[in-house]
Design an enzyme around this catalytic site. Structure first.
Site, PDB file in Angstrom:
ATOM      1  N   TYR A   1      -6.232 -24.702  13.146  1.00 19.23           N
ATOM      2  CA  TYR A   1      -6.574 -25.298  14.434  1.00 19.23           C
ATOM      3  C   TYR A   1      -6.937 -26.765  14.287  1.00 19.23           C
ATOM      4  O   TYR A   1      -7.132 -27.269  13.173  1.00 19.23           O
ATOM      5  CB  TYR A   1      -7.713 -24.529  15.109  1.00 19.23           C
ATOM      6  CG  TYR A   1      -9.097 -24.828  14.554  1.00 19.23           C
ATOM      7  CD1 TYR A   1      -9.539 -24.257  13.368  1.00 19.23           C
ATOM      8  CD2 TYR A   1      -9.956 -25.711  15.219  1.00 19.23           C
ATOM      9  CE1 TYR A   1     -10.803 -24.545  12.874  1.00 19.23           C
ATOM     10  CE2 TYR A   1     -11.231 -25.994  14.731  1.00 19.23           C
ATOM     11  CZ  TYR A   1     -11.643 -25.404  13.553  1.00 19.23           C
ATOM     12  OH  TYR A   1     -12.889 -25.697  13.057  1.00 19.23           O
TER      13      TYR A   1
ATOM     14  N   ARG B   1      -0.345  -4.862  12.638  1.00 18.98           N
ATOM     15  CA  ARG B   1      -1.255  -5.252  11.567  1.00 18.98           C
ATOM     16  C   ARG B   1      -0.774  -4.752  10.192  1.00 18.98           C
ATOM     17  O   ARG B   1      -0.640  -3.543   9.971  1.00 18.98           O
ATOM     18  CB  ARG B   1      -2.663  -4.721  11.857  1.00 18.98           C
ATOM     19  CG  ARG B   1      -3.707  -5.209  10.853  1.00 18.98           C
ATOM     20  CD  ARG B   1      -5.104  -4.741  11.241  1.00 18.98           C
ATOM     21  NE  ARG B   1      -6.111  -5.269  10.325  1.00 18.98           N
ATOM     22  CZ  ARG B   1      -6.377  -4.757   9.123  1.00 18.98           C
ATOM     23  NH1 ARG B   1      -5.724  -3.694   8.696  1.00 18.98           N
ATOM     24  NH2 ARG B   1      -7.303  -5.313   8.358  1.00 18.98           N
TER      25      ARG B   1
ATOM     26  N   HIS C   1      -1.058  -6.658   6.000  1.00 22.13           N
ATOM     27  CA  HIS C   1      -1.463  -7.899   5.340  1.00 22.13           C
ATOM     28  C   HIS C   1      -0.311  -8.849   4.970  1.00 22.13           C
ATOM     29  O   HIS C   1      -0.434 -10.054   5.158  1.00 22.13           O
ATOM     30  CB  HIS C   1      -2.311  -7.595   4.095  1.00 22.13           C
ATOM     31  CG  HIS C   1      -3.734  -7.206   4.410  1.00 22.13           C
ATOM     32  ND1 HIS C   1      -4.061  -6.220   5.313  1.00 22.13           N
ATOM     33  CD2 HIS C   1      -4.905  -7.702   3.951  1.00 22.13           C
ATOM     34  CE1 HIS C   1      -5.373  -6.112   5.382  1.00 22.13           C
ATOM     35  NE2 HIS C   1      -5.924  -7.005   4.568  1.00 22.13           N
TER      36      HIS C   1
ATOM     37  N   LYS D   1      -7.962 -26.205   7.637  1.00 21.05           N
ATOM     38  CA  LYS D   1      -8.701 -25.966   8.882  1.00 21.05           C
ATOM     39  C   LYS D   1      -8.267 -24.626   9.476  1.00 21.05           C
ATOM     40  O   LYS D   1      -7.517 -24.565  10.460  1.00 21.05           O
ATOM     41  CB  LYS D   1      -8.467 -27.133   9.852  1.00 21.05           C
ATOM     42  CG  LYS D   1      -9.582 -27.299  10.869  1.00 21.05           C
ATOM     43  CD  LYS D   1      -9.554 -28.689  11.466  1.00 21.05           C
ATOM     44  CE  LYS D   1     -10.462 -28.859  12.655  1.00 21.05           C
ATOM     45  NZ  LYS D   1     -11.861 -28.530  12.459  1.00 21.05           N
TER      46      LYS D   1
ATOM     47  N   GLU E   1     -20.660 -29.959   3.211  1.00 23.44           N
ATOM     48  CA  GLU E   1     -20.505 -30.549   4.546  1.00 23.44           C
ATOM     49  C   GLU E   1     -21.409 -29.776   5.488  1.00 23.44           C
ATOM     50  O   GLU E   1     -22.346 -29.107   5.029  1.00 23.44           O
ATOM     51  CB  GLU E   1     -19.039 -30.524   4.974  1.00 23.44           C
ATOM     52  CG  GLU E   1     -18.426 -29.139   4.953  1.00 23.44           C
ATOM     53  CD  GLU E   1     -16.961 -29.100   5.350  1.00 23.44           C
ATOM     54  OE1 GLU E   1     -16.487 -30.000   6.047  1.00 23.44           O
ATOM     55  OE2 GLU E   1     -16.292 -28.120   4.976  1.00 23.44           O
TER      56      GLU E   1
END
Ligand code: PDD
Length: 283
Positions: A33, A100, A102, A144, A176
């Protein structure tokens, strides 16, 4: 519109939008994102954010089914539908839709989702406090990804203690914050954690470093620890939505707030950079 949602080309009022249960973002957080403010309908640092999204996606072996120019066009198209020009724009790309399992689905096409909501820019003259918290995230913090549970838990703990952020550390080494980068000023120098797998390469952090260059402030990108954090002249928290916040209290104890001139110069640089880059397109 007041708040807008987008999913694979369809858009509408944000709270009316739904996504399929079988989007891998829903049950695996399998995606990446970005988030950035808009001002005057101009998306701030769009090229840097789009570039980082492509880089995050590539590290997860997600191939966007579009190029950078097409994505920028879609993002801009969404912003133009809003009633107000000052917003936060969020977008994510998931690996795709599949039952679903993996392993990567053989033929899934990545799903693009966006959300745009009005945003009141923070008052950077209001200073903030933070807690310190062990960094329990995984070892891919440079990507991210949508997997944010440790960050959410740390942020909630900070908010429950009346604090703005949680500064994360791994056995004392500062990494961070839950949703921001953190850098310190000490003896006239900026010290900031290096860009490795333990931190996100923050775009606001890059603007802060740029501001140091313009103001003759040397920059050391190197690991630093909680002792250096607590004894810093300034503690600077940066993110796209918070710009640059001055942290003056850590775990309830006064901290930072001792290099007024450099703090002001950097805060002004970061803010004015944003204002200049987001002037009205048509004057
Ligand atoms: N967060 N570190 C983490 C863990 C972050 O989630 C973010 C951004 C940053 C700062 O990156 P940038 O300067 O590019 O915004 C650092 C966004 C704002 C969020 O999750 O909403």
């Amino acid at each position: 519109m007041q708040a807008l949602g987008y999913y694979n080309g369809s858009f509408g009022e944000l709270d009316e939008m739904t996504v399929p249960m079988t989007d891998r973002a829903v049950y695996y957080g399998d995606g990446v994102y970005e988030a950035t403010p808009t001002r005057n309908f101009v998306i701030y640092a769009i090229d840097q954010h789009v570039e980082r999204m492509f880089s995050s996606a590539s590290m997860l072996r997600i191939a966007p089914p579009f190029d950078r120019e097409w994505l920028k066009g879609e993002l801009n198209r969404m912003v133009k539908q809003m009633d107000t020009g000052d917003n936060v724009l969020y977008w994510q790309l998931s690996r795709g839709t599949a039952r679903r399992a993996h392993p990567f689905p053989a033929d899934a096409k990545p799903n693009l989702m966006m959300m745009i909501t009005p945003y009141k820019f923070p008052d950077l003259t209001e200073y903030v406090s933070a807690i310190t918290e062990e960094d329990t995230r995984f070892l891919h913090c440079n990507i991210k990804t949508l997997n944010l549970i440790p960050s959410i838990m740390a942020m909630q703990k900070a908010r429950e203690q009346g604090c703005y952020e949680a500064v994360l550390h791994r056995s004392g080494r500062v990494t961070e914050c839950s949703k921001s980068n953190v850098s310190i000023l000490k003896d006239g120098k900026l010290i900031t954690a290096p860009l490795d797998n333990l931190i996100l390469p923050g775009i606001a952090r890059s603007h802060l470093i740029e501001g140091c260059g313009k103001n003759g402030i040397p920059v050391e990108e190197r690991p630093y620890d909680l002792n250096e954090l607590r004894s810093a002249d300034e503690i600077l928290i940066t993110s796209s939505t918070s710009f640059l916040r001055r942290c003056v209290k850590l775990d309830g104890v006064s901290a930072g707030g001792r290099d007024e001139a450099r703090f002001q110069a950097l805060k002004n640089y970061v803010w004015e950079r944003f204002v200049r880059a987001t002037e009205k397109a048509n004057g």
